[in-house]
Design an enzyme around this catalytic site. Structure first.
Site, PDB file in Angstrom:
ATOM      1  CG  LEU A  69      -3.266  28.720 -52.054  1.00 28.09           C
ATOM      2  CD1 LEU A  69      -2.556  29.364 -50.870  1.00 28.09           C
ATOM      3  CD2 LEU A  69      -3.201  29.623 -53.271  1.00 28.09           C
ATOM      4  CG  ASP A  70      -0.263  24.349 -57.336  1.00 32.18           C
ATOM      5  OD1 ASP A  70      -1.450  23.997 -57.472  1.00 32.18           O
ATOM      6  OD2 ASP A  70       0.450  24.730 -58.286  1.00 32.18           O
ATOM      7  NE  ARG A  71       2.668  18.180 -49.562  1.00 26.90           N
ATOM      8  CZ  ARG A  71       2.381  17.058 -48.920  1.00 26.90           C
ATOM      9  NH1 ARG A  71       1.446  16.250 -49.390  1.00 26.90           N
ATOM     10  NH2 ARG A  71       2.996  16.727 -47.803  1.00 26.90           N
ATOM     11  CB  VAL A 100       1.719  27.768 -53.499  1.00 27.12           C
ATOM     12  CG1 VAL A 100       1.407  29.256 -53.474  1.00 27.12           C
ATOM     13  CG2 VAL A 100       2.339  27.369 -54.838  1.00 27.12           C
TER      14      VAL A 100
END
Length: 244
Positions: free
Chosen positions: A69-71, A73
């Site tokens: 997951l993107d940081r 998110v």
């Protein structure tokens, strides 16, 4: 198989599902999925230490990163506790039998109440940004998602997204390209978002065949009850997910 809702490893990582093969957690926002150049605490390191302490394990602890997951998110995220589980879950991701659903709050109202976004994306590693490009562009990768608009109010829409490919920044780039940038996205929605706003993107469900039993496992995580999520019905969102 156990459900460990009450357990909270540092720093406040709720454990949603756990057995001998799989660990499902709710990733906090702004924690990297794995170690990066910042040196900040990351999910892999935090969870390995937690397992080591809870089970009093000597030596190194194995934990496999299945997806990222993107940081900025948060939400449901799955890790493998054995190499066999890691291999089988990674194959599920490759074969698209690993379900990934997200909730997002976007600016405006998408042109259709439900639909598919199909683009080709190219990543610039120097700037860590992604853009939509023609299919024939060298290095371009297919990006595919389906979405349903659940609610719209005050110039924002709550959308439920099923991700079919896992490209970097995919949801953020595709909705920005469709003129519906995500609330709080500083990178792809700077014209409509203010500095300091937290991006409204949350991993609400991951589903996959269990690596040993083959039974379907679904792990859910509700977005936090803070603005802008709080202006929409999260109960309705979760009921929609669990009825599918």
């Amino acid at each position: 198989m156990t459900n460990r809702d009450s357990h909270r490893p540092y720093p406040s990582v709720p454990i949603l599902f756990e057995d001998n093969h799989v660990l499902g957690v709710a990733k906090p926002v702004n924690v990297p999925s794995q170690e990066d150049a910042t040196g900040d605490p990351d999910m892999l390191t935090i969870l390995k230490q937690d397992i080591k302490e809870r089970y009093n394990k000597p030596g190194n602890v194995y934990l496999g990163l299945v997806h990222r997951l993107d940081r900025p998110v948060g939400g449901a995220m799955v890790f493998a506790k054995t190499s066999k589980a890691a291999s089988r879950l990674s194959e599920a991701v490759r074969s698209r039998s690993f379900l990934k659903q997200y909730a997002a709050i976007v600016h405006g109202i998408p042109s259709k109440p439900s639909g598919r976004l199909h683009n080709y994306l190219l990543k610039d590693t120097k700037t860590n940004t992604v853009r939509v490009v023609p299919k024939a562009t060298a290095g371009a990768k297919e990006a595919l998602l389906d979405y349903t608009v659940l609610e719209s109010m005050n110039g924002l829409s709550l959308v439920l997204i099923e991700l079919h490919t896992g490209r970097p920044h995919q949801i953020r780039v595709q909705f920005s390209h469709a003129d519906n940038p995500l609330y709080g996205d500083q990178k792809y929605g700077s014209k409509v978002n203010q500095a300091g706003q937290q991006i409204a993107l949350w991993s609400v469900r991951v589903g996959f065949p269990h690596p040993t039993t083959k039974e379907e496992v679904n792990i859910y995580s509700a977005p936090p009850a803070v603005h802008p999520w709080s202006q929409f019905s999260m109960d309705s969102l979760m009921r929609t997910l669990q009825s599918q």
